[in-house]
Design an enzyme around this catalytic site. Structure first.
Site, short mmCIF file in Angstrom:
data_model
loop_
_atom_site.label_atom_id
_atom_site.label_comp_id
_atom_site.label_asym_id
_atom_site.label_seq_id
_atom_site.Cartn_x
_atom_site.Cartn_y
_atom_site.Cartn_z
N CYS A 120 71.12 3.73 78.47
CA CYS A 120 71.43 2.29 78.98
C CYS A 120 72.05 2.41 80.25
CB CYS A 120 72.08 1.40 78.14
SG CYS A 120 72.33 -0.30 78.72
N GLY A 134 58.80 -3.60 83.19
CA GLY A 134 57.66 -4.48 83.25
C GLY A 134 56.64 -3.28 83.87
N ILE A 142 59.90 5.50 78.20
CA ILE A 142 61.04 5.66 78.83
C ILE A 142 61.85 4.37 78.72
CG2 ILE A 142 60.37 7.36 80.49
CD1 ILE A 142 59.84 4.97 82.49
N ASN A 194 70.40 5.50 71.81
CA ASN A 194 70.23 5.02 73.38
C ASN A 194 71.26 5.63 74.20
OD1 ASN A 194 70.14 3.54 75.51
ND2 ASN A 194 70.72 1.53 74.55
#
Lengths: 305, 270
Positions: A131, A218, A192, A128
């Protein structure tokens, strides 16, 4: 489960291409109240850091048009607790376990990767580097090709399992980032992560999130994810896990056309806890409608037209 | 917790912007819960339902609404909510015989099993925080426990549920403009003669914070029910956390949807 849904991520075979997006599924414990996790293609656990993280102040989430922004701040119990308590519990489902590894400095990323990849039940690391909600770290790695390259290389040196790098969309040129981490040795890409966004409260005139900025997820980000995967697909030879606003089996097929070999479902789990088993159930119908035998045939098909 | 389809039996405005919706359990999400026992639907006071108000992506997230009442004989559950934004506006537009997609019951609920039958309980509700206290009051009174209820409103036109609480015990009312009850806040309804063993409160943050401060250094026990914007509603996303006293929980945060929404009043930092 029919082999029509079987996909490969390098040497790792998944019985179907559906897995949760890190951070949207905790460590899976909440969702066993709804269904047996063994239905999934794989499990991806929450971003794991060297030390425990308590996360950001509240409010941490805000709703947006067809999406939400969050600034959770990688709240997690730390790698040793994950190894001791979460991985053994998850291993009962007999599906590949992918651990999302997060950090602030190269040293802690490397140490988490070393410890977690020594656990025999762990199949893959998802690095990751993107973030948006952790200060001094994460995002810098995710936006500078040179740093991302070096970090990938350092993690690859210690990892006993394949390393997929989760890319940030908050960059000028996603292809440069993708190529940098692939040159660093990445076995694949997850893309992504969330887009940085914000909202304001008219009454207080302040940003809604305590952290001011948050990661947008979303259905709102789906077209951006598709475009980025499409662009990157032609420039790299490693498999891509597609992520970004997936809510249906049709969405999954669309991500495959753009270049994905598997997908992660994130925010949609909050709307419908059964969304992943539903998508898995629906996929064969979509394949029939598209006249496709195996889903893997769709990967990158969008480039042929 | 489970996902249910619930049939709307009634959905009407009971006072300005405050709606009462009654739902009847229709079916469990059977197609996906194959082979599983049909879990008993038995909500406890203080729990909430997580309701999908749109079948498209706008608004995207579910809305948490606390439980006002439940009748196990008819499996009818009633919620009282205020139309505040886009989500609750949509909820108010559901008609009788429409079906609602509901996850629940969620959260821990009010702890009251240990309350002695000779105890005197005070319930303190402000505005739209009042409804979950009614189901609790009913359960307490059924066990023979004495209940006093303090209700705070902005004004008379915003007042609701006063008669329902009156049928269960003493009720004191305040309003900011003095148009009903005494002028002031619920705190002005508390006198030096009051001797309560435990309190339960739900309402605006400023109200609950004032109550917490008032009673922090006394012998009274109490529970606070919190409201927070939620993501998943089931504890997976860590979106709706509340700060807790690190002496009690070293992690510093607890999840409102899963560890709460009800917390011991000395535990949370408001």
């Amino acid at each position: 489960m029919s082999s029509r849904l079987q996909v490969k991520l390098g040497d790792l075979t998944l019985k179907n291409p559906i897995m949760p997006a890190s951070g949207c599924f905790g460590f899976g414990r909440e969702y066993v109240n709804f269904y047996n996790l063994s239905k999934l293609g794989a499990i991806v656990v929450k971003g794991t850091t060297l030390e425990e993280r308590i996360g950001n102040p509240t409010p941490r989430i805000a709703e947006t048009p067809s999406g939400m922004i969050n600034s959770i701040g990688l709240q997690n119990p730390g790698v040793d607790v994950v190894i001791k308590e979460e991985i053994p519990w998850l291993s009962q489902f007999n599906i590949p376990i992918i651990v999302n590894v997060a950090g602030t400095m190269t040293e802690d990323y490397v140490e988490v990767a070393r410890r977690i990849s020594n656990v025999s039940e762990v199949s893959m690391i998802e690095l990751n580097i993107s973030c948006p909600n952790v200060k001094c770290g994460g995002i810098t790695f995710g936006t500078d090709p040179k740093t991302a390259h070096e970090l990938t290389k350092a993690v690859k040196e210690v990892s006993k399992v394949p390393v997929f790098v989760k890319l940030s969309p908050n960059v000028t040129d996603i292809v440069t980032m993708a190529e940098a981490v692939v040159e660093g040795g990445a076995d694949g890409l997850s893309m992504i992560n969330t887009l940085i966004g914000m909202r304001f409260d008219l009454k207080t005139r302040k940003p809604v999130l305590a952290n001011k900025l948050g990661g947008l997820s979303g259905p709102a980000i789906k077209p951006i994810a598709l475009r980025m995967i499409y662009e990157v697909y032609k420039h790299v030879s490693v498999p891509i896990i597609g992520i970004g606003g997936i809510t249906s089996a049709e969405d999954v097929a669309e991500f495959f056309l753009a270049g994905a070999s598997a997908v992660q479902v994130g925010t949609a789990n909050f709307v419908d806890p059964y969304i992943m088993p539903k998508i898995i159930q629906d996929l064969e119908r979509v394949l029939d409608e598209m006249g496709v035998n195996n889903i893997s045939e769709l990967t990158g098909e969008g480039w042929n037209y | 917790m489970e996902q249910y389809l619930m049939r709307v039996k009634e959905n009407k405005e009971i006072t300005d912007k405050i709606y009462k919706i009654t739902l009847k359990l229709k079916e469990i999400n059977r197609s996906l819960a194959q082979g599983r026992q049909n879990k008993l639907f038995s909500p406890r006071p203080g729990q909430f339902l997580y309701i999908r108000v749109s079948d498209v992506t706008e608004p995207l997230l579910r809305r948490p609404i606390s439980i006002y009442d439940y009748d196990p004989d008819t499996t009818q559950i009633t919620l009282v909510y205020r139309v505040q934004g886009e989500g609750t506006k949509r909820l108010s537009q559901f008609k009788v015989d429409d079906d609602l997609d509901v996850i629940g019951p969620l959260g821990n609920g009010f702890p009251y099993d240990q309350i002695a039958t000779n105890a005197h309980i005070v319930l303190i509700g402000g505005g739209i925080g009042i409804p979950p206290l009614y189901y609790l009051a009913k359960e307490l009174v059924e066990r023979g426990i004495k209940v006093t209820t303090l209700l705070g409103f902005q004004s008379k036109k915003d007042s609701f549920l006063i008669n329902e609480f009156l049928s269960l015990g003493e009720v004191r009312v305040s309003s900011m403009d003095g148009s009903i009850g005494i002028r002031g806040t619920v705190l002005d309804l508390i006198t030096d003669r009051d001797k309560w063993d435990t309190f339960y409160t739900c309402g605006p943050m400023t109200m609950m914070k004032a109550i917490q401060e008032k009673w922090l250094n006394t012998a009274i026990d109490g529970y606070i029910s919190l409201e927070e914007r939620m993501g998943c509603g089931i504890g997976a996303c860590y979106g709706c956390v509340v700060k807790v006293d690190k002496k009690i929980d070293k992690r510093g945060y607890k999840k409102v949807c899963f560890d709460g929404p009800v917390f011991y009043f000395r535990e949370v930092i408001l």
